[in-house]
Write a protein that holds these residues in place. Structure first.
Motif, PDB file in Angstrom:
ATOM      1  N   ASN A 272       0.801  -1.232   0.000  1.00 54.20           N
ATOM      2  CA  ASN A 272       0.000   0.000   0.000  1.00 54.20           C
ATOM      3  C   ASN A 272       0.831   1.278   0.000  1.00 54.20           C
ATOM      4  OD1 ASN A 272      -2.605  -1.208   0.037  1.00 54.20           O
ATOM      5  ND2 ASN A 272      -2.199  -1.787   2.162  1.00 54.20           N
ATOM      6  N   SER A 273       2.098   1.171  -0.343  1.00 55.67           N
ATOM      7  CA  SER A 273       2.941   2.367  -0.249  1.00 55.67           C
ATOM      8  C   SER A 273       2.611   3.390  -1.332  1.00 55.67           C
ATOM      9  CB  SER A 273       4.424   1.982  -0.314  1.00 55.67           C
ATOM     10  OG  SER A 273       4.690   1.327  -1.532  1.00 55.67           O
ATOM     11  N   THR A 274       1.868   3.008  -2.370  1.00 54.23           N
ATOM     12  CA  THR A 274       1.460   4.003  -3.366  1.00 54.23           C
ATOM     13  C   THR A 274      -0.068   4.111  -3.458  1.00 54.23           C
ATOM     14  OG1 THR A 274       1.632   2.335  -5.104  1.00 54.23           O
ATOM     15  CG2 THR A 274       3.540   3.746  -4.788  1.00 54.23           C
ATOM     16  N   GLN A 275      -0.736   3.580  -2.453  1.00 54.29           N
ATOM     17  CA  GLN A 275      -2.203   3.654  -2.445  1.00 54.29           C
ATOM     18  C   GLN A 275      -2.636   5.080  -2.103  1.00 54.29           C
ATOM     19  OE1 GLN A 275      -4.734   1.430  -3.654  1.00 54.29           O
ATOM     20  NE2 GLN A 275      -4.138  -0.055  -2.101  1.00 54.29           N
ATOM     21  N   THR A 276      -3.488   5.678  -2.968  1.00 59.03           N
ATOM     22  CA  THR A 276      -4.042   6.995  -2.645  1.00 59.03           C
ATOM     23  C   THR A 276      -5.540   6.839  -2.414  1.00 59.03           C
ATOM     24  OG1 THR A 276      -4.489   7.481  -4.957  1.00 59.03           O
ATOM     25  CG2 THR A 276      -2.343   8.180  -4.102  1.00 59.03           C
ATOM     26  N   ILE A 277      -6.200   7.927  -2.020  1.00 59.19           N
ATOM     27  CA  ILE A 277      -7.645   7.850  -1.790  1.00 59.19           C
ATOM     28  C   ILE A 277      -8.331   7.337  -3.051  1.00 59.19           C
ATOM     29  CG2 ILE A 277      -9.717   9.156  -1.194  1.00 59.19           C
ATOM     30  CD1 ILE A 277      -8.039   9.452   1.103  1.00 59.19           C
ATOM     31  N   SER A 278      -7.848   7.815  -4.192  1.00 56.36           N
ATOM     32  CA  SER A 278      -8.456   7.442  -5.463  1.00 56.36           C
ATOM     33  C   SER A 278      -8.329   5.934  -5.734  1.00 56.36           C
ATOM     34  CB  SER A 278      -7.758   8.241  -6.571  1.00 56.36           C
ATOM     35  OG  SER A 278      -8.576   8.379  -7.675  1.00 56.36           O
ATOM     36  N   THR A 279      -7.130   5.385  -5.591  1.00 54.41           N
ATOM     37  CA  THR A 279      -6.961   3.952  -5.861  1.00 54.41           C
ATOM     38  C   THR A 279      -7.618   3.116  -4.763  1.00 54.41           C
ATOM     39  OG1 THR A 279      -4.819   3.893  -4.731  1.00 54.41           O
ATOM     40  CG2 THR A 279      -4.783   4.307  -7.085  1.00 54.41           C
ATOM     41  N   PHE A 280      -7.620   3.635  -3.543  1.00 55.36           N
ATOM     42  CA  PHE A 280      -8.273   2.943  -2.426  1.00 55.36           C
ATOM     43  C   PHE A 280      -9.773   2.824  -2.729  1.00 55.36           C
ATOM     44  CE2 PHE A 280      -8.964   3.155   2.487  1.00 55.36           C
ATOM     45  CZ  PHE A 280      -9.122   1.778   2.526  1.00 55.36           C
ATOM     46  N   SER A 281     -10.348   3.909  -3.261  1.00 55.64           N
ATOM     47  CA  SER A 281     -11.764   3.901  -3.605  1.00 55.64           C
ATOM     48  C   SER A 281     -12.042   2.856  -4.686  1.00 55.64           C
ATOM     49  CB  SER A 281     -12.190   5.295  -4.082  1.00 55.64           C
ATOM     50  OG  SER A 281     -13.503   5.271  -4.570  1.00 55.64           O
ATOM     51  N   TYR A 282     -11.174   2.826  -5.689  1.00 55.97           N
ATOM     52  CA  TYR A 282     -11.318   1.823  -6.751  1.00 55.97           C
ATOM     53  C   TYR A 282     -11.243   0.420  -6.163  1.00 55.97           C
ATOM     54  CZ  TYR A 282      -9.935  -1.441 -10.355  1.00 55.97           C
ATOM     55  OH  TYR A 282      -9.861  -2.544 -11.150  1.00 55.97           O
ATOM     56  N   ASP A 283     -10.251   0.230  -5.308  1.00 55.67           N
ATOM     57  CA  ASP A 283     -10.035  -1.060  -4.689  1.00 55.67           C
ATOM     58  C   ASP A 283     -11.263  -1.527  -3.903  1.00 55.67           C
ATOM     59  OD1 ASP A 283      -7.734  -2.929  -4.304  1.00 55.67           O
ATOM     60  OD2 ASP A 283      -8.342  -2.667  -2.220  1.00 55.67           O
ATOM     61  N   MET A 284     -11.825  -0.615  -3.110  1.00 54.48           N
ATOM     62  CA  MET A 284     -12.996  -0.945  -2.302  1.00 54.48           C
ATOM     63  C   MET A 284     -14.170  -1.356  -3.182  1.00 54.48           C
ATOM     64  SD  MET A 284     -13.324  -1.199   0.804  1.00 54.48           S
ATOM     65  CE  MET A 284     -12.243  -1.117   2.205  1.00 54.48           C
ATOM     66  N   SER A 285     -14.440  -0.545  -4.216  1.00 52.91           N
ATOM     67  CA  SER A 285     -15.617  -0.800  -5.042  1.00 52.91           C
ATOM     68  C   SER A 285     -15.429  -2.001  -5.962  1.00 52.91           C
ATOM     69  CB  SER A 285     -15.949   0.425  -5.894  1.00 52.91           C
ATOM     70  OG  SER A 285     -16.393   1.474  -5.084  1.00 52.91           O
ATOM     71  N   PHE A 286     -14.306  -2.006  -6.681  1.00 52.72           N
ATOM     72  CA  PHE A 286     -14.224  -2.943  -7.801  1.00 52.72           C
ATOM     73  C   PHE A 286     -13.349  -4.163  -7.542  1.00 52.72           C
ATOM     74  CE2 PHE A 286     -15.636   1.043  -9.670  1.00 52.72           C
ATOM     75  CZ  PHE A 286     -16.717   0.595 -10.417  1.00 52.72           C
ATOM     76  N   ARG A 287     -12.671  -4.200  -6.394  1.00 51.29           N
ATOM     77  CA  ARG A 287     -11.942  -5.419  -6.074  1.00 51.29           C
ATOM     78  C   ARG A 287     -12.546  -6.099  -4.855  1.00 51.29           C
ATOM     79  NH1 ARG A 287      -5.958  -3.105  -7.277  1.00 51.29           N
ATOM     80  NH2 ARG A 287      -5.921  -3.524  -9.512  1.00 51.29           N
ATOM     81  N   GLN A 288     -13.019  -5.272  -3.906  1.00 54.16           N
ATOM     82  CA  GLN A 288     -13.647  -5.873  -2.725  1.00 54.16           C
ATOM     83  C   GLN A 288     -15.168  -5.793  -2.812  1.00 54.16           C
ATOM     84  OE1 GLN A 288     -11.625  -4.942   0.909  1.00 54.16           O
ATOM     85  NE2 GLN A 288      -9.853  -4.117  -0.158  1.00 54.16           N
ATOM     86  N   PHE A 289     -15.664  -5.160  -3.847  1.00 53.56           N
ATOM     87  CA  PHE A 289     -17.099  -5.034  -4.111  1.00 53.56           C
ATOM     88  C   PHE A 289     -17.893  -4.469  -2.944  1.00 53.56           C
ATOM     89  CE2 PHE A 289     -15.552  -8.178  -7.144  1.00 53.56           C
ATOM     90  CZ  PHE A 289     -15.894  -7.515  -8.315  1.00 53.56           C
ATOM     91  N   ASP A 290     -17.263  -3.558  -2.204  1.00 52.00           N
ATOM     92  CA  ASP A 290     -18.004  -2.804  -1.197  1.00 52.00           C
ATOM     93  C   ASP A 290     -18.200  -1.392  -1.742  1.00 52.00           C
ATOM     94  OD1 ASP A 290     -19.007  -1.396   0.984  1.00 52.00           O
ATOM     95  OD2 ASP A 290     -18.049  -2.791   2.388  1.00 52.00           O
ATOM     96  N   PHE A 291     -19.265  -1.250  -2.550  1.00 52.24           N
ATOM     97  CA  PHE A 291     -19.496   0.027  -3.223  1.00 52.24           C
ATOM     98  C   PHE A 291     -19.813   1.147  -2.240  1.00 52.24           C
ATOM     99  CE2 PHE A 291     -19.778  -2.936  -6.641  1.00 52.24           C
ATOM    100  CZ  PHE A 291     -19.336  -2.243  -7.754  1.00 52.24           C
ATOM    101  N   GLY A 292     -20.391   0.800  -1.101  1.00 54.09           N
ATOM    102  CA  GLY A 292     -20.698   1.817  -0.089  1.00 54.09           C
ATOM    103  C   GLY A 292     -19.423   2.472   0.427  1.00 54.09           C
ATOM    104  N   GLN A 293     -18.448   1.649   0.786  1.00 55.08           N
ATOM    105  CA  GLN A 293     -17.191   2.202   1.288  1.00 55.08           C
ATOM    106  C   GLN A 293     -16.408   2.891   0.168  1.00 55.08           C
ATOM    107  OE1 GLN A 293     -14.724   0.045   4.017  1.00 55.08           O
ATOM    108  NE2 GLN A 293     -16.422  -1.206   4.771  1.00 55.08           N
ATOM    109  N   GLY A 294     -16.484   2.318  -1.037  1.00 53.98           N
ATOM    110  CA  GLY A 294     -15.845   2.971  -2.180  1.00 53.98           C
ATOM    111  C   GLY A 294     -16.428   4.357  -2.397  1.00 53.98           C
TER     112      GLY A 294
END
Lengths: 322, 289
Positions: A272-294
């Motif tokens: 996660n050393s290059t994770q930003t809010i933007s990529t974190f949001s993508y990760d939440m929605s489209f990799r962990q499928f938690d669209f609410g948190q994304g």
């Protein structure tokens, strides 16, 4: 329309009525004209509402909902108050992503702007081929970002990358940095690549601004002894300020939402050393499928953009009003 | 490449009188060094793409041992995705211009009062909306509407950058068309629609080309919507093709770089062939709002 120019010469001199209300027409005709006018702009408004307005509203709502893969089957997204927000803010990596976002944005902007301005000032001097060279510098900005990041991945490769091969050729320097795989360096590398991508845009806009500063100012300044650095400080910089404001505001707003560069280079890693809010949001929605948190993360991102833009525009109100 | 550009540059947006450029060879050399530094990654992309064995050993500095193997592999594996990107980008150009052109004219010439300001402000605000927010909401809407993995779905989403940009750019241009010319048409009995088609559109040709070029490049380079609004390999734009390529075949860089080169061709072609429109678009879209 060969007679358009002829018509214009005869009409131009009289005080014309506003274009939208041609003279001598009835109320019905006026209404029809008005409807035609509205029809010109309605499709664009509908599009903007559907593809920007709706997503923002929907995202705000989703931020308060439990919106997961289950929702796509059951259609149910129960309201959960602020729990998405407390979940993302309480997430172990949230502080890290927030800090990365700040570093990524600030680092990119400073680098892009400083180098873009330096190159713009250089090309402002006239010399043979300057126009051709200046336009070719645009290429990194015009090609798909993901193509740029793909080649950088190979340039930054630790063992066989071009950069480390150049570095190792320098005598007395014995290092072989893990640009993309070391948690300490990955963010530096990602910022570096994003600076490379952003230089052409900064350079072009700032060059355009430089071109509009009247030559006479420098001639007058030179009489008062303002040349070189003093001419830059007292003439170039103040005259360039409106353009600088636009470049910086756009730069920050664009950089906050960058996704391609980071996903293409490191996928947010390592650790996660290059994770930003933007990529974190993508990760939440489209990799962990938690669209609410994304969505909650996306809303935090909008809020940061908005706060920044408002504060900055307030400080520089005059520059933007023009 | 350099054989084509100079003639175009003269016609570009340069304010200064052409032909007065002093020679100053030292500056030219420094300029070439700056350019070499900026374009090294692009050189490297082409170099690696032409290497016969692009596996994970140090790539030679020059493609002396020239091979097109990377390109044949890239075209056989990614050719379909290139066609997909082409269809999406052309679709986005047509759709964006259809929507944006009348709106730009209306905002430049109709007395819309407060509304013009509201729409303009709305457009500026759209620049602040992160793509991931749009994708997040569109995904569920697209899923309900059956627009995931469809050409129209991607064309609509990929116009999201082109439409605001085109409105701002063309509005600035159309605002500079003298009202008297349009009014002359009204006096001749034309309505808004006829004046628009027979006077404003022909006069705005350059602005339309510029807006179209940039809309094409935005849609062509889109990665986010390709990533989020497609879930299968059936309909996959080249940017996503490249991304999945990098993820899965990192052992062989030649086809990957050949794909990157192919995906960069439209940008290179446009810069060479339409140089003055490109320069006008970069500055016009961003500053002269």
């Amino acid at each position: 329309m060969a007679d358009a120019s002829v018509g214009s010469t005869s009409v131009a001199s009289r005080t014309a009525p506003p274009a939208s209300e041609p003279a001598g027409r009835g109320a019905g005709q006026k209404l029809r004209t008005r409807l035609v006018e509205v029809a010109f702009i309605v499709p664009a408004v509908v599009y903007l509402v559907l593809f920007f307005g709706y997503p923002v509203v929907k995202n705000v709502l989703m931020g308060f909902q439990e919106y997961t893969t289950k929702t796509f089957y059951t259609g149910e997204a129960p309201w959960v108050g602020l729990s998405n927000y407390s979940a993302v803010v309480g997430n172990a990596i949230f502080d890290r992503t927030l800090w990365n976002t700040v570093l990524f944005t600030a680092g990119s902007i400073v680098g892009q702007f400083a180098l873009g301005l330096a190159i713009a000032l250089f090309f402002h001097k006239r010399f043979a081929l300057s126009g051709v060279l200046r336009s070719l510098i645009l290429l990194p900005w015009l090609i798909p970002m993901i193509a740029g990041t793909a080649v950088w991945r190979w340039i930054l490769d630790t063992d066989n990358g071009a950069l480390n091969r150049i570095l190792s050729a320098i005598p007395g320097l014995d290092l072989n940095p893990n640009w993309l795989t070391s948690p300490q360096l990955a963010l530096v590398a990602v910022i570096g690549v994003n600076i490379w991508l952003g230089i052409p845009f900064n350079m072009t806009i700032l060059y355009g601004g430089l071109q509009e500063i009247p030559e006479e100012l420098y001639e007058a300044g030179a009489l008062d002894g303002a040349t070189g650095w003093r001419a830059f400080r007292h003439i170039t910089w103040p005259m360039l300020r409106p353009v600088v404001t636009v470049v910086l505001v756009l730069g920050v707003v664009y950089t906050l939402k960058v996704l391609d560069v980071i996903l293409g280079l490191t996928n947010g890693g390592p650790a996660n050393s290059t994770q930003t809010i933007s990529t974190f949001s993508y990760d939440m929605s489209f990799r962990q499928f938690d669209f609410g948190q994304g969505a909650a993360l996306g809303n935090i991102l909008i809020l940061i953009s908005l706060v920044f833009a408002v504060v900055y525009l307030r400080i520089n109100r005059k520059a933007v009003d023009e | 490449m350099s054989a084509v550009v100079p003639t175009r540059v003269q016609a570009g947006a340069d304010v200064r009188p052409a032909g007065k450029a002093p020679r100053r060879p030292v500056y030219t050399v420094i300029g070439i060094l700056i350019l070499a530094f900026m374009l090294f990654p692009l050189y490297w992309m082409v170099n690696v793409s032409l290497q016969p064995a692009g596996n994970a050993v140090a790539t030679p500095w020059f493609p002396f041992d020239f091979s097109l193997r990377g390109y044949t592999t890239a075209i056989s594996e990614q050719g379909r995705n290139l066609v997909t990107s082409l269809l999406i980008s052309l679709g986005a150009v047509v759709f964006s211009l259809l929507i944006a052109t009348p709106a730009a004219y209306a905002m430049a010439h109709f007395k819309l009062g407060r509304w013009a300001t509201v729409v303009l402000f709305g457009i500026l605000v759209t620049q602040m909306v992160p793509g991931i927010v749009v994708a997040n909401a569109l995904y569920s809407a697209y899923s309900d509407l059956g627009l995931l993995n469809t050409l129209p779905g991607l064309i609509l989403a990929d116009s999201a950058a082109g439409i605001p940009f085109s409105i701002i750019l063309m509005r600035a241009f159309m605002g500079s068309i003298p009202a008297s010319i349009v009014e002359a048409a009204y006096v001749d009995g034309a309505g808004h629609v006829r004046a628009f088609f027979s006077i404003v559109l022909p006069m705005s040709r350059n602005a339309l080309i510029t807006a179209g070029l940039f809309t094409f490049l935005f849609a062509w380079g889109d990665f986010l919507f390709a990533l989020t609004l497609t879930t299968t390999a059936d309909l996959r734009p080249i940017t996503l093709g490249l991304y999945t390529y990098v993820g899965s075949f990192v052992a062989d860089w030649s086809p990957i770089m050949a794909t990157a080169v192919l995906s960069s061709l439209p940008a290179i072609a446009l810069l060479v062939l339409a140089q003055r429109y490109v320069a006008a678009g970069v500055t016009g879209g961003a500053v002269k709002s």
